[in-house]
Design a protein around this motif. Structure first.
Motif, PDB file in Angstrom:
ATOM      1  N   TRP A 221       0.829  -1.211   0.000  1.00  0.00           N
ATOM      2  CA  TRP A 221       0.000   0.000   0.000  1.00  0.00           C
ATOM      3  C   TRP A 221       0.861   1.257   0.000  1.00  0.00           C
ATOM      4  CZ3 TRP A 221      -5.385   1.302   0.491  1.00  0.00           C
ATOM      5  CH2 TRP A 221      -6.230   0.230   0.229  1.00  0.00           C
ATOM      6  N   ILE A 222       2.123   1.114   0.300  1.00  0.00           N
ATOM      7  CA  ILE A 222       3.047   2.254   0.245  1.00  0.00           C
ATOM      8  C   ILE A 222       3.114   2.814  -1.174  1.00  0.00           C
ATOM      9  CG2 ILE A 222       5.195   0.991  -0.288  1.00  0.00           C
ATOM     10  CD1 ILE A 222       6.599   2.730   1.811  1.00  0.00           C
ATOM     11  N   LYS A 223       2.844   1.964  -2.175  1.00  0.00           N
ATOM     12  CA  LYS A 223       2.878   2.420  -3.565  1.00  0.00           C
ATOM     13  C   LYS A 223       1.717   3.366  -3.875  1.00  0.00           C
ATOM     14  CE  LYS A 223       5.212  -1.711  -5.366  1.00  0.00           C
ATOM     15  NZ  LYS A 223       5.134  -2.824  -6.349  1.00  0.00           N
ATOM     16  N   LEU A 224       0.576   3.162  -3.215  1.00  0.00           N
ATOM     17  CA  LEU A 224      -0.542   4.081  -3.400  1.00  0.00           C
ATOM     18  C   LEU A 224      -0.148   5.480  -2.932  1.00  0.00           C
ATOM     19  CD1 LEU A 224      -4.256   3.418  -2.439  1.00  0.00           C
ATOM     20  CD2 LEU A 224      -3.178   5.616  -2.008  1.00  0.00           C
ATOM     21  N   TYR A 225       0.483   5.548  -1.765  1.00  0.00           N
ATOM     22  CA  TYR A 225       0.878   6.851  -1.230  1.00  0.00           C
ATOM     23  C   TYR A 225       2.068   7.430  -1.998  1.00  0.00           C
ATOM     24  CZ  TYR A 225      -2.273   4.953   2.146  1.00  0.00           C
ATOM     25  OH  TYR A 225      -3.381   4.382   2.711  1.00  0.00           O
ATOM     26  N   GLY A 226       2.869   6.545  -2.574  1.00  0.00           N
ATOM     27  CA  GLY A 226       3.932   7.014  -3.455  1.00  0.00           C
ATOM     28  C   GLY A 226       3.360   7.745  -4.649  1.00  0.00           C
ATOM     29  N   ALA A 227       2.265   7.213  -5.209  1.00  0.00           N
ATOM     30  CA  ALA A 227       1.591   7.870  -6.337  1.00  0.00           C
ATOM     31  C   ALA A 227       0.955   9.176  -5.908  1.00  0.00           C
ATOM     32  CB  ALA A 227       0.537   6.932  -6.930  1.00  0.00           C
ATOM     33  N   MET A 228       0.365   9.187  -4.741  1.00  0.00           N
ATOM     34  CA  MET A 228      -0.333  10.370  -4.249  1.00  0.00           C
ATOM     35  C   MET A 228       0.617  11.554  -4.058  1.00  0.00           C
ATOM     36  SD  MET A 228      -2.799  10.577  -0.866  1.00  0.00           S
ATOM     37  CE  MET A 228      -3.889   9.299  -1.524  1.00  0.00           C
ATOM     38  N   PHE A 229       1.820  11.261  -3.565  1.00  0.00           N
ATOM     39  CA  PHE A 229       2.766  12.331  -3.231  1.00  0.00           C
ATOM     40  C   PHE A 229       3.967  12.403  -4.187  1.00  0.00           C
ATOM     41  CE2 PHE A 229       0.757  11.025   0.824  1.00  0.00           C
ATOM     42  CZ  PHE A 229       0.105  12.214   1.117  1.00  0.00           C
ATOM     43  N   ASN A 230       3.830  11.766  -5.358  1.00  0.00           N
ATOM     44  CA  ASN A 230       4.916  11.747  -6.354  1.00  0.00           C
ATOM     45  C   ASN A 230       6.205  11.167  -5.770  1.00  0.00           C
ATOM     46  OD1 ASN A 230       3.315  12.843  -8.374  1.00  0.00           O
ATOM     47  ND2 ASN A 230       3.931  14.950  -7.947  1.00  0.00           N
ATOM     48  N   LYS A 231       6.042  10.088  -5.017  1.00  0.00           N
ATOM     49  CA  LYS A 231       7.189   9.431  -4.381  1.00  0.00           C
ATOM     50  C   LYS A 231       7.257   7.963  -4.823  1.00  0.00           C
ATOM     51  CE  LYS A 231       8.473  12.756  -1.326  1.00  0.00           C
ATOM     52  NZ  LYS A 231       9.865  13.243  -1.114  1.00  0.00           N
ATOM     53  N   GLU A 232       6.959   7.720  -6.097  1.00  0.00           N
ATOM     54  CA  GLU A 232       6.925   6.342  -6.589  1.00  0.00           C
ATOM     55  C   GLU A 232       8.258   5.618  -6.417  1.00  0.00           C
ATOM     56  OE1 GLU A 232       3.510   8.167  -9.027  1.00  0.00           O
ATOM     57  OE2 GLU A 232       5.432   8.830  -8.215  1.00  0.00           O
ATOM     58  N   ALA A 233       9.345   6.291  -6.722  1.00  0.00           N
ATOM     59  CA  ALA A 233      10.663   5.652  -6.628  1.00  0.00           C
ATOM     60  C   ALA A 233      10.973   5.270  -5.197  1.00  0.00           C
ATOM     61  CB  ALA A 233      11.741   6.594  -7.174  1.00  0.00           C
ATOM     62  N   GLU A 234      10.668   6.170  -4.260  1.00  0.00           N
ATOM     63  CA  GLU A 234      10.917   5.883  -2.852  1.00  0.00           C
ATOM     64  C   GLU A 234      10.044   4.716  -2.375  1.00  0.00           C
ATOM     65  OE1 GLU A 234      11.736  10.319  -3.381  1.00  0.00           O
ATOM     66  OE2 GLU A 234      10.378   8.788  -4.194  1.00  0.00           O
ATOM     67  N   ALA A 235       8.786   4.709  -2.817  1.00  0.00           N
ATOM     68  CA  ALA A 235       7.874   3.641  -2.415  1.00  0.00           C
ATOM     69  C   ALA A 235       8.335   2.281  -2.945  1.00  0.00           C
ATOM     70  CB  ALA A 235       6.463   3.943  -2.910  1.00  0.00           C
ATOM     71  N   GLU A 236       8.762   2.262  -4.185  1.00  0.00           N
ATOM     72  CA  GLU A 236       9.237   1.008  -4.782  1.00  0.00           C
ATOM     73  C   GLU A 236      10.461   0.488  -4.044  1.00  0.00           C
ATOM     74  OE1 GLU A 236       9.121  -2.208  -7.331  1.00  0.00           O
ATOM     75  OE2 GLU A 236       7.674  -0.568  -7.192  1.00  0.00           O
ATOM     76  N   GLU A 237      11.374   1.393  -3.704  1.00  0.00           N
ATOM     77  CA  GLU A 237      12.595   0.996  -2.982  1.00  0.00           C
ATOM     78  C   GLU A 237      12.264   0.407  -1.615  1.00  0.00           C
ATOM     79  OE1 GLU A 237      16.640   3.034  -1.081  1.00  0.00           O
ATOM     80  OE2 GLU A 237      15.266   4.236  -2.288  1.00  0.00           O
ATOM     81  N   LYS A 238      11.366   1.068  -0.884  1.00  0.00           N
ATOM     82  CA  LYS A 238      11.001   0.590   0.453  1.00  0.00           C
ATOM     83  C   LYS A 238      10.296  -0.760   0.383  1.00  0.00           C
ATOM     84  CE  LYS A 238      12.497   4.276   2.620  1.00  0.00           C
ATOM     85  NZ  LYS A 238      13.620   4.239   3.589  1.00  0.00           N
ATOM     86  N   PHE A 239       9.405  -0.914  -0.602  1.00  0.00           N
ATOM     87  CA  PHE A 239       8.696  -2.183  -0.744  1.00  0.00           C
ATOM     88  C   PHE A 239       9.656  -3.320  -1.068  1.00  0.00           C
ATOM     89  CE2 PHE A 239       6.857  -5.319  -3.635  1.00  0.00           C
ATOM     90  CZ  PHE A 239       5.908  -5.889  -2.797  1.00  0.00           C
ATOM     91  N   GLU A 240      10.542  -3.085  -2.012  1.00  0.00           N
ATOM     92  CA  GLU A 240      11.477  -4.133  -2.429  1.00  0.00           C
ATOM     93  C   GLU A 240      12.403  -4.539  -1.287  1.00  0.00           C
ATOM     94  OE1 GLU A 240      11.466  -5.941  -5.026  1.00  0.00           O
ATOM     95  OE2 GLU A 240       9.855  -4.882  -6.046  1.00  0.00           O
ATOM     96  N   LYS A 241      12.721  -3.602  -0.426  1.00  0.00           N
ATOM     97  CA  LYS A 241      13.579  -3.918   0.724  1.00  0.00           C
ATOM     98  C   LYS A 241      12.883  -4.914   1.646  1.00  0.00           C
ATOM     99  CE  LYS A 241      16.057  -1.828   4.623  1.00  0.00           C
ATOM    100  NZ  LYS A 241      16.400  -0.560   5.331  1.00  0.00           N
ATOM    101  N   GLN A 242      11.582  -4.716   1.880  1.00  0.00           N
ATOM    102  CA  GLN A 242      10.837  -5.642   2.724  1.00  0.00           C
ATOM    103  C   GLN A 242      10.618  -6.978   2.021  1.00  0.00           C
ATOM    104  OE1 GLN A 242      10.110  -4.989   6.031  1.00  0.00           O
ATOM    105  NE2 GLN A 242      11.428  -3.251   5.533  1.00  0.00           N
ATOM    106  N   ALA A 243      10.369  -6.938   0.725  1.00  0.00           N
ATOM    107  CA  ALA A 243      10.176  -8.179  -0.031  1.00  0.00           C
ATOM    108  C   ALA A 243      11.441  -9.015  -0.050  1.00  0.00           C
ATOM    109  CB  ALA A 243       9.733  -7.851  -1.457  1.00  0.00           C
ATOM    110  N   ALA A 244      12.593  -8.351   0.002  1.00  0.00           N
ATOM    111  CA  ALA A 244      13.877  -9.059  -0.025  1.00  0.00           C
ATOM    112  C   ALA A 244      14.040  -9.966   1.198  1.00  0.00           C
ATOM    113  CB  ALA A 244      15.027  -8.059  -0.100  1.00  0.00           C
ATOM    114  N   TYR A 245      13.501  -9.534   2.351  1.00  0.00           N
ATOM    115  CA  TYR A 245      13.547 -10.393   3.539  1.00  0.00           C
ATOM    116  C   TYR A 245      12.840 -11.713   3.269  1.00  0.00           C
ATOM    117  CZ  TYR A 245      15.133  -6.619   6.692  1.00  0.00           C
ATOM    118  OH  TYR A 245      15.856  -5.641   7.328  1.00  0.00           O
ATOM    119  N   ILE A 246      11.665 -11.626   2.657  1.00  0.00           N
ATOM    120  CA  ILE A 246      10.866 -12.824   2.383  1.00  0.00           C
ATOM    121  C   ILE A 246      11.578 -13.710   1.357  1.00  0.00           C
ATOM    122  CG2 ILE A 246       8.606 -13.688   1.713  1.00  0.00           C
ATOM    123  CD1 ILE A 246       8.585 -11.877   4.196  1.00  0.00           C
TER     124      ILE A 246
END
Length: 395
Positions: A221-246
């Motif tokens: 859901w961080i990607k939704l807020y990334g779109a809202m605030f023009n922070k798509e790159a930051e949102a993608e980076e944060k999401f991928e960091k958490q996905a990397a743990y899994i």
């Protein structure tokens, strides 16, 4: 003879004239084709870029890997359309661009930059904070003393954020005085509150991350807020960091160890996480096995169980993850055992494998991958390990 010559000369002139006309038409058609090609990408061309102001011309949709309860469509010129599972639609309009005509009256229009918003959901604020957009949030329904996120506490101290009362009974006069026109609530938003917001002209988006059954879907859901605030790159980076743990844990061997996840309220009621809940999924992703795997496998959330029924099914669990919550905040094992005598006979208690989530666990959605990693570390820990980032052993 002269007459025949003049006739031939006139015929030749007509033929040549027809040839010139055909040549001219051919030249024009070639010119159109070249212009078309040059607008697509000729190195020597300077194509006129189309003005998309006030127009909705579809470009592409956001790629989502886990989240099922929202979507984001991108349009030419920077317009974005957000849809949530309950039918809510947001149209995000770029700064200095016009609102397109003909959009539905039910569509919530947000003109960028998006500022001065009210956010009730604490996990949502954790996601917004993680992408560096916290300054856009000025109002919340959780007071400063209840927060564990440092940036939020600092925002309160500096006056950038204010408490507007409990989510079930906010201060409407205060909200109106701030001029805010947009709010984000969890699905616990009450009908009477929604009605008051409508009267004030404050649009509401309900965030449905709590309905996601996969922990990474909640993070996404961080990607939704990334779109809202023009922070798509930051949102993608944060999401991928958490996905990397899994992804990293998936490469390790399954531990085969069983885990019970539950909590007990101040009134003495026991609630176990359903098998379809995201916390049960976290145990599975961490390489363990949820001990109540047949408890409502198609549902998220919790189920109230009698102590005896719970004990019969969870007594042999190798580990206990006790959820720190309102009314149930043990700091020591004795606090936990004081909830019920029957708990002392559980295998995990006898083997000193009772762990408790940290107080900030339900306030954060941006680090759920890290939490899964903690569960994996717990399942593989030796006796000397008693504290992880989001889990603490009760002694």
């Amino acid at each position: 003879m002269k007459k025949r010559f003049l006739i031939c000369l006139l015929a030749a002139a007509v033929v040549l004239s027809g040839c010139d006309e055909n040549k001219e038409n051919t030249s024009n058609n070639s010119s159109v084709v070249l212009d078309s090609q040059s607008s697509v990408g000729s190195e020597n061309s300077s194509p006129d870029e189309e003005n998309y102001d006030g127009k909705l011309v579809f470009d592409h949709s956001m790629e989502l890997k886990y989240a099922k309860n929202f979507s984001v469509d991108y349009y030419k010129g920077g317009y974005k359309q957000v849809k949530t599972v309950d039918g809510t639609e947001l149209l995000i309009v770029p700064e200095n661009m016009s609102v397109p005509e003909g959009i539905s009256e039910k569509t919530i229009v947000l003109q960028q930059p998006i500022n001065n918003i009210l956010v009730s959901s604490t996990p949502t604020i954790s996601l917004i904070n993680d992408i560096g957009a916290l300054d856009s949030v000025t109002l919340t329904t959780s007071d400063v003393d209840s927060w564990y996120i440092d940036n939020v506490k600092d925002a309160f101290k500096s006056g950038k954020m204010a408490y507007v009362g409990d989510y079930s009974a906010p201060n409407y006069e205060l909200i109106a005085s701030t001029g805010t026109k947009f709010s984000i609530f969890s699905t616990m938003l009450l009908e009477n509150v929604a009605a008051q917001f409508e009267e004030l002209g404050v649009a509401v988006m309900a965030e449905h991350s709590s309905k996601e059954d996969h922990p990474l879907a909640r993070v996404e859901w961080i990607k939704l807020y990334g779109a809202m605030f023009n922070k798509e790159a930051e949102a993608e980076e944060k999401f991928e960091k958490q996905a990397a743990y899994i992804d990293d844990i998936a490469k390790r061997e399954n531990t085969g160890k069983t885990v019970a996840v539950f909590y007990i309220t101040s009134s003495g009621k026991l609630y176990a996480r359903n098998a379809g809940d995201y916390m049960s999924k976290m145990v599975e992703l961490a390489g363990g096995k949820y001990v109540l795997s047949d408890l409502k496998p198609e549902e998220s959330g919790t189920t109230n169980m009698e102590f005896e029924a719970f004990f019969d099914r969870a007594k042999d669990a190798d580990y206990i993850i006790y959820v720190w919550s309102m009314g149930g905040r043990p700091s020591e094992l004795s606090d936990f055992l004081g909830k019920s005598e029957i708990l002392a006979d559980m295998k995990a208690v006898k083997n000193n494998n009772v762990w408790c989530t940290t107080p900030d666990f339900f306030q954060i959605s941006n680090t759920l991958g890290n939490m899964v990693n903690d569960i994996n570390l717990m399942l593989n820990a030796d006796e000397s390990t008693d504290k992880l980032t989001y889990l603490t052993k009760l002694k």
